[in-house]
Design a protein around this motif. Structure first.
Motif, PDB file in Angstrom:
ATOM      1  N   ARG A  76       0.377  -1.186  -0.347  1.00 31.70           N
ATOM      2  CA  ARG A  76       0.458   0.136  -0.043  1.00 31.70           C
ATOM      3  C   ARG A  76       0.250   1.020  -0.193  1.00 31.70           C
ATOM      4  NH1 ARG A  76      -5.198   0.765   1.425  1.00 31.70           N
ATOM      5  NH2 ARG A  76      -6.042  -1.143   2.396  1.00 31.70           N
ATOM      6  N   ASP A  77       2.066   1.222   1.046  1.00 33.58           N
ATOM      7  CA  ASP A  77       3.003   2.476   0.994  1.00 33.58           C
ATOM      8  C   ASP A  77       3.577   2.489  -0.799  1.00 33.58           C
ATOM      9  OD1 ASP A  77       4.285   4.189   1.924  1.00 33.58           O
ATOM     10  OD2 ASP A  77       6.055   3.136   2.548  1.00 33.58           O
ATOM     11  N   ALA A  78       3.965   1.677  -1.264  1.00 30.95           N
ATOM     12  CA  ALA A  78       4.768   1.580  -2.707  1.00 30.95           C
ATOM     13  C   ALA A  78       3.846   2.038  -3.462  1.00 30.95           C
ATOM     14  CB  ALA A  78       5.343  -0.268  -3.035  1.00 30.95           C
ATOM     15  N   ILE A  79       3.270   2.024  -3.364  1.00 29.41           N
ATOM     16  CA  ILE A  79       1.283   2.620  -3.649  1.00 29.41           C
ATOM     17  C   ILE A  79       1.576   3.680  -3.779  1.00 29.41           C
ATOM     18  CG2 ILE A  79      -1.217   1.949  -5.214  1.00 29.41           C
ATOM     19  CD1 ILE A  79      -0.861  -0.513  -5.216  1.00 29.41           C
ATOM     20  N   HIS A  80       1.207   4.266  -2.845  1.00 30.18           N
ATOM     21  CA  HIS A  80       1.057   5.486  -2.441  1.00 30.18           C
ATOM     22  C   HIS A  80       2.663   5.845  -2.885  1.00 30.18           C
ATOM     23  CE1 HIS A  80      -0.252   9.203  -0.133  1.00 30.18           C
ATOM     24  NE2 HIS A  80       1.325   8.857  -0.223  1.00 30.18           N
ATOM     25  N   GLN A  81       3.779   6.074  -2.877  1.00 27.50           N
ATOM     26  CA  GLN A  81       4.935   5.957  -3.955  1.00 27.50           C
ATOM     27  C   GLN A  81       5.070   6.585  -5.137  1.00 27.50           C
ATOM     28  OE1 GLN A  81       7.075   7.535  -1.744  1.00 27.50           O
ATOM     29  NE2 GLN A  81       7.194   6.695   0.287  1.00 27.50           N
ATOM     30  N   GLY A  82       3.498   5.604  -6.287  1.00 30.51           N
ATOM     31  CA  GLY A  82       3.892   5.359  -7.407  1.00 30.51           C
ATOM     32  C   GLY A  82       4.141   4.481  -7.689  1.00 30.51           C
ATOM     33  N   ILE A  83       4.658   3.596  -7.138  1.00 34.15           N
ATOM     34  CA  ILE A  83       5.142   2.119  -7.276  1.00 34.15           C
ATOM     35  C   ILE A  83       3.732   0.920  -7.155  1.00 34.15           C
ATOM     36  CG2 ILE A  83       7.077   0.204  -7.154  1.00 34.15           C
ATOM     37  CD1 ILE A  83       8.000   1.848  -5.278  1.00 34.15           C
ATOM     38  N   GLY A  84       4.178   0.254  -8.641  1.00 28.23           N
ATOM     39  CA  GLY A  84       3.057  -0.628  -8.940  1.00 28.23           C
ATOM     40  C   GLY A  84       3.779  -2.007  -9.688  1.00 28.23           C
ATOM     41  N   ALA A 156      -2.071  -1.262 -11.904  1.00 31.03           N
ATOM     42  CA  ALA A 156      -1.785  -0.416 -11.126  1.00 31.03           C
ATOM     43  C   ALA A 156      -2.038   1.715 -11.956  1.00 31.03           C
ATOM     44  CB  ALA A 156      -0.550  -0.886 -11.697  1.00 31.03           C
ATOM     45  N   LEU A 157      -1.658   0.966 -13.090  1.00 30.34           N
ATOM     46  CA  LEU A 157      -2.215   2.150 -13.811  1.00 30.34           C
ATOM     47  C   LEU A 157      -3.722   3.463 -13.274  1.00 30.34           C
ATOM     48  CD1 LEU A 157      -1.177   1.392 -17.838  1.00 30.34           C
ATOM     49  CD2 LEU A 157       0.471   2.629 -15.961  1.00 30.34           C
ATOM     50  N   TYR A 158      -4.409   2.917 -12.677  1.00 30.29           N
ATOM     51  CA  TYR A 158      -5.498   3.402 -12.717  1.00 30.29           C
ATOM     52  C   TYR A 158      -5.236   3.397 -11.081  1.00 30.29           C
ATOM     53  CZ  TYR A 158      -9.933   4.725 -10.593  1.00 30.29           C
ATOM     54  OH  TYR A 158     -10.982   4.459 -10.446  1.00 30.29           O
ATOM     55  N   ARG A 159      -4.225   3.144 -10.630  1.00 26.28           N
ATOM     56  CA  ARG A 159      -3.526   3.940  -9.016  1.00 26.28           C
ATOM     57  C   ARG A 159      -2.567   5.328  -9.007  1.00 26.28           C
ATOM     58  NH1 ARG A 159      -6.140  -0.625  -8.470  1.00 26.28           N
ATOM     59  NH2 ARG A 159      -7.328  -1.056  -6.466  1.00 26.28           N
ATOM     60  N   VAL A 161       0.821   5.106 -10.317  1.00 24.27           N
ATOM     61  CA  VAL A 161       1.434   4.705 -11.201  1.00 24.27           C
ATOM     62  C   VAL A 161       2.207   5.281 -11.927  1.00 24.27           C
ATOM     63  CG1 VAL A 161       1.676   2.203  -8.892  1.00 24.27           C
ATOM     64  CG2 VAL A 161       1.939   2.259 -11.885  1.00 24.27           C
ATOM     65  N   ASP A 162       3.792   5.060 -11.516  1.00 26.05           N
ATOM     66  CA  ASP A 162       5.198   5.917 -12.620  1.00 26.05           C
ATOM     67  C   ASP A 162       5.748   5.136 -12.749  1.00 26.05           C
ATOM     68  OD1 ASP A 162       5.663   6.458 -10.281  1.00 26.05           O
ATOM     69  OD2 ASP A 162       5.868   9.273 -11.136  1.00 26.05           O
ATOM     70  N   ILE A 163       5.794   3.750 -11.251  1.00 22.27           N
ATOM     71  CA  ILE A 163       6.781   2.998 -12.152  1.00 22.27           C
ATOM     72  C   ILE A 163       6.247   1.894 -11.840  1.00 22.27           C
ATOM     73  CG2 ILE A 163       9.182   1.494 -11.016  1.00 22.27           C
ATOM     74  CD1 ILE A 163       9.717   4.548  -9.600  1.00 22.27           C
ATOM     75  N   GLY A 192       5.678   8.636 -19.907  1.00 21.50           N
ATOM     76  CA  GLY A 192       6.807   9.465 -19.382  1.00 21.50           C
ATOM     77  C   GLY A 192       6.630   8.035 -18.008  1.00 21.50           C
ATOM     78  N   LEU A 193       6.251   6.871 -18.100  1.00 20.51           N
ATOM     79  CA  LEU A 193       6.512   5.549 -17.510  1.00 20.51           C
ATOM     80  C   LEU A 193       7.851   5.178 -17.341  1.00 20.51           C
ATOM     81  CD1 LEU A 193       3.214   6.194 -16.990  1.00 20.51           C
ATOM     82  CD2 LEU A 193       2.987   3.364 -16.364  1.00 20.51           C
ATOM     83  N   SER A 194       8.449   4.706 -16.034  1.00 22.26           N
ATOM     84  CA  SER A 194       9.054   3.600 -16.238  1.00 22.26           C
ATOM     85  C   SER A 194       9.772   1.859 -15.825  1.00 22.26           C
ATOM     86  CB  SER A 194      10.307   4.445 -14.797  1.00 22.26           C
ATOM     87  OG  SER A 194      10.855   6.118 -15.152  1.00 22.26           O
TER      88      SER A 194
END
Length: 519
Positions: A76-84, A156-159, A161-163, A192-194
């Motif tokens: 949950r923290d990872a998703i909040h940080q933009g990681i899926g 993941a994209l819906y949430r 994330v950019d990683i 722009g995603l990684s």
């Protein structure tokens, strides 16, 4: 202009008991790139990314995200940080719709009325932008593996994330689905995603990745831009000095000679009109006709869940036939038990190593003779000769590189890869007319995979028959003389060596029959 790092992992260390899974590993990811994380099974690729996604805690090291030090506490923290992360095994509820799976666990705007026009619009825009078309109202259990993977990416994209981390994303995809996935990934990075692309398949990273990092046995080996990379450099990086690359099957470039069947050859194994219906009344095998000859490796391709397990188990006597006949060397074995078939010369490497054919509370020696403990050289039919058992077990531990303290080590202490080596050693150590091998190299490192391939080709040269059921299409193409494709329990087509075509096999795996197929 040089792209900047969006993510840096420095000197990451992770230990499980006595096993060092990661030893001071460093990894970076630039904005708008696909970075391949390459290595064999057990190299530490997934462990490293599980730490980034918060599933594991690192023992040492540092993670910098967008230039700031972070300590990720969980997914949950990872998703909040933009990681899926999209795992090999999808986290989906099969009787929910695509839409319900995507929004599950998020804040819905109209939670009381459950009117989701806004959410639907956002998801449809993502589908359109990234080429991930899927019907949002379809239930998950009706979808192909490739479409289910799109759902995981959309989650993941819906949430936002950019990683995006993809763990072995081409497993169980048809070649056509792999191509479509690669096109979507390129659109994502252009937007722009990684992306971190975890794989053990060299040709895939050379096809789709911008940079490639190789891990081996939990350590960094090299990181190269694709333009500076060669297949030879990565091959050596992946296996080191543990393997004779020039004489390997795994990295072979020369086409192997096709199997030549005598006009009077008799089938080693024959299935005629075989039907299998499970306890729920669902047909798992339908009108299967198949002949396998001595000195032949017959491959079975197909997306997982299309009857492969039932085929293996019906031939080995684990489950009964509802209709049809099975013969071994012209002897009807349709009603024979598993024990009878082992005695008659069938050996078996089951798909599920943790539940089939392995006893975690028994020791290594007992597991190596399981199913053959009443046969020579282990027994005279009445008593087991334990001196012979332990002597032979020590030979197998050495030959098959089973990492264990010895024959008396408890089976449950072994890693998944070493349990697989025990099953392989047991199957190859006993003489057999027919071997059924179901995903035999799953969980093995590349040198061990190549060792299994060499053993299979030795059996072939000795005139023994092999039924190789594998979800790895590259593996089937490397080894097989013919490949039959299973789709919803039916054999849709059989291709012969010299006429193998990944895309033709892919169409059969999708249920599209071909015209003018060779038998």
């Amino acid at each position: 202009m040089e792209k900047v790092n969006i993510l840096e992992l420095t000197n990451v260390r992770k230990v499980f008991g006595q096993i060092v899974a990661l030893d001071s590993v460093t990894f970076s990811l630039k904005r708008g790139e696909i970075h391949g994380l390459l290595g064999g099974n057990g190299a530490g690729k997934t462990t490293l990314m599980n730490i980034l996604y918060g599933l594991y805690r690192k023992d040492e090291g540092e993670i910098l995200l967008r230039g700031k030090k972070v300590n990720i506490q969980g997914p949950r923290d990872a998703i909040h940080q933009g990681i899926g992360m999209v795992h090999q095994h999808f986290l989906q509820i099969s009787n929910f719709t695509v839409l319900e799976n995507i929004i599950l666990g998020t804040d819905v705007k109209n939670r009381y009325t459950m009117k989701m026009e806004g959410e639907i619009e956002k998801i449809q825009e993502l589908c359109q932008r990234f080429g991930l078309q899927v019907d949002l109202n379809t239930t998950i259990d009706t979808l192909t593996v490739g479409t289910r993977q799109k759902v995981e990416i959309l989650k993941a994209l819906y949430r936002g994330v950019d990683i995006l981390i993809l763990d072995e994303p081409t497993t169980n995809l048809t070649p056509q689905e792999v191509d479509a996935l690669f096109e979507s990934l390129r659109v994502m990075v252009n937007d722009g995603l990684s992306i971190v692309f975890i794989t053990h398949k060299l040709r895939e990273v050379l096809s789709v990745c911008d940079r490639i990092t190789v891990l081996r046995e939990g350590s960094n080996i090299t990181t190269l831009d694709r333009k500076d990379a060669s297949e030879e450099v990565f091959v050596r990086a992946m296996v080191g000095d543990k393997m004779d690359i020039e004489n390997s099957i795994y990295f072979a470039t020369e086409e192997r000679k096709a199997y030549e069947r005598s006009s009077i050859a008799q089938s080693a194994l024959q299935l005629k009109n075989v039907h299998v219906v499970n306890k729920e009344g669902v047909t798992r095998l339908k009108a299967v006709d198949l002949d396998i000859f001595g000195g032949e490796i017959m491959g079975i391709a197909g997306v997982a869940g299309n009857g492969q397990r039932e085929l293996a188990e019906v031939v080995t006597g684990v489950i009964p036939v509802n209709q049809g006949n099975i013969s071994l060397d012209n002897t009807d074995i349709t009603m024979k038990t598993n024990e009878d078939l082992f005695r008659m010369g069938i050996s078996y490497i089951p798909e599920d190593r943790l539940h089939d054919g392995f006893l975690p509370k028994a020791n290594v020696a007992q597991n190596l003779i399981l199913g053959h403990h009443r046969s020579q050289p282990y027994s005279n039919g009445t008593f087991i000769n334990w001196k012979t058992v332990y002597s032979e077990t020590r030979k197998h531990i050495s030959e098959y590189n089973i990492k264990t303290s010895g024959p008396e080590d408890i089976g449950g202490n072994l890693s998944g890869g070493n349990i697989q080596r025990v099953l392989i050693a047991r199957a190859f150590s006993m003489p057999s007319k027919l071997m059924i091998a179901h995903n035999p190299t799953r969980g093995l490192d590349i040198p061990s995979m190549d060792f299994v391939y060499q053993k299979m080709l030795e059996r072939r040269a000795q005139g023994a028959a092999t039924l190789l059921i594998s979800e790895d299409l590259d593996e089937l193409i490397r080894l097989c003389d013919r490949i039959a494709v299973l789709y919803r329990g039916e054999i849709l087509g059989i291709l012969v060596r010299g006429q193998f075509d990944k895309y033709a096999i892919g169409r059969l795996m999708s249920g599209i029959q071909l015209e003018n197929q060779p038998a």
